[in-house]
Design a protein around this motif. Structure first.
Motif, mmCIF file in Angstrom:
data_model
loop_
_atom_site.group_PDB
_atom_site.id
_atom_site.type_symbol
_atom_site.label_atom_id
_atom_site.label_comp_id
_atom_site.label_asym_id
_atom_site.label_seq_id
_atom_site.Cartn_x
_atom_site.Cartn_y
_atom_site.Cartn_z
ATOM 1 N N GLN A 60 0.859 -1.178 0.000
ATOM 2 C CA GLN A 60 0.000 0.000 0.000
ATOM 3 C C GLN A 60 0.899 1.233 0.000
ATOM 4 O O GLN A 60 1.705 1.416 0.909
ATOM 5 C CB GLN A 60 -0.899 0.002 1.242
ATOM 6 N N GLU A 62 0.450 4.429 0.454
ATOM 7 C CA GLU A 62 0.330 5.381 1.551
ATOM 8 C C GLU A 62 1.118 4.901 2.771
ATOM 9 O O GLU A 62 1.781 5.692 3.449
ATOM 10 C CB GLU A 62 -1.144 5.587 1.934
ATOM 11 N N ASP A 132 -8.857 8.448 -3.140
ATOM 12 C CA ASP A 132 -7.848 9.480 -2.873
ATOM 13 C C ASP A 132 -8.469 10.665 -2.131
ATOM 14 O O ASP A 132 -7.857 11.217 -1.207
ATOM 15 C CB ASP A 132 -7.232 9.981 -4.189
ATOM 16 N N TRP A 134 -11.079 10.673 -0.139
ATOM 17 C CA TRP A 134 -11.363 10.320 1.251
ATOM 18 C C TRP A 134 -10.104 10.379 2.104
ATOM 19 O O TRP A 134 -10.111 10.884 3.239
ATOM 20 C CB TRP A 134 -11.989 8.923 1.334
ATOM 21 N N ILE A 135 -9.000 9.864 1.567
ATOM 22 C CA ILE A 135 -7.721 9.900 2.294
ATOM 23 C C ILE A 135 -7.296 11.342 2.559
ATOM 24 O O ILE A 135 -6.883 11.702 3.670
ATOM 25 C CB ILE A 135 -6.627 9.159 1.504
ATOM 26 N N LEU A 188 1.071 11.646 2.450
ATOM 27 C CA LEU A 188 -0.253 11.295 1.937
ATOM 28 C C LEU A 188 -0.682 12.168 0.753
ATOM 29 O O LEU A 188 -1.676 11.864 0.099
ATOM 30 C CB LEU A 188 -1.292 11.389 3.060
#
Length: 267
Positions: A60, A62, A132, A134-135, A188
């Motif tokens: 992942q 991130e 993306d 939401w992050i 992020l």
């Protein structure tokens, strides 16, 4: 022009650009105040390395970006509170160059990275997905809440770390938390924004705002406003005239920076 705002990918790009530029321009004020601009650049490249490593190993991205940036934060923070023989600038330069070199090697060994629409240098916010967004939303909320709660402490250690320490404030702890928040923002934002957009948003809008204003809260506010306005203008112009989005946004930053400095010099 209004027709383009009906395109889903364009709306996603605008929102992600606003979120990234807004939060980067906010924490960027601290970076400029503390005169650690090159640490911000090094963190951006280290986050890019984390993204490349994650894509290469199938992790992942991130998580891998956060992991590499977290290690760099510990390193830079430790050096900032312990005077070392070698200058910070030379160490930061070495970290930047090595991170960039390893990133290039990892990308060259995994052609799928290029075909997936990910550009570690320029980014590509036109590929923004709902995941993306939401992050980025969660990122902005967490960072803003922490900065609202610790605003005075962060400002104190940014303006005068030594005085903050003599008053009994745990300067080392608050400086580490500040570095951590900056690192999380960089890590992020990198996959979507790319190095140029993230680093440019952390430096140019704060510089413009600091040139125009003296009140601290006004500097923070207008740094964010300048960044968001430039993003909306830059993405719209890039879409209408078929130009790359990130360089167009950065050119908008640059035009404002030149105009403000010309205006300020005539006062």
């Amino acid at each position: 022009i209004m027709e383009i705002f009906k395109e889903t990918f364009f709306i996603y790009a605008i929102i992600s650009g606003i979120l990234i530029a807004g939060i980067c321009s906010y924490v960027g004020v601290y970076i400029v105040l503390k005169r650690i601009v090159f640490i911000g650049l090094a963190m951006s490249e280290i986050a890019a390395l984390g993204v490349a490593l994650g894509l290469f190993l199938g992790w992942q991205v991130e998580f891998s970006a956060l992991a590499t940036v977290f290690l760099s934060i510990i390193f830079f923070w430790y050096r900032s509170k312990n005077q070392e023989q070698l200058s910070n600038e030379s160490i930061i330069g070495a970290v930047y160059v090595i991170s960039a070199a390893v990133s290039i090697i990892l990308v060259s060994k995994n052609p799928l990275i290029e075909t997936s629409g990910i550009d570690l240098l320029k980014g590509n916010i036109l590929y923004t997905t709902i995941a993306d967004l939401w992050i980025l939303c969660v990122l902005v909320i967490i960072v803003l809440i922490s900065h609202i709660l610790l605003f005075k402490e962060f400002l104190f250690v940014s303006f005068d770390r030594e005085t903050a320490q003599t008053t009994g404030l745990n300067a080392n702890l608050y400086e580490f938390i500040l570095y951590l928040s900056i690192g999380i923002v960089v890590a992020l934002s990198m996959r979507v924004g790319g190095i140029l957009f993230v680093f440019g948003s952390m430096v140019v809008p704060p510089l413009i705002s600091l040139t125009l204003f003296r009140k601290v809260k006004t500097v923070f506010l207008f740094s964010v406003i300048i960044a968001i306005t430039s993003v909306v203008f830059g993405i719209t112009v890039s879409y209408l005239f078929d130009m790359p989005s990130t360089p167009t946004i950065l050119c908008a930053y640059g035009i404002l920076f030149v105009f403000v400095n010309i205006f300020n010099s005539k006062k």
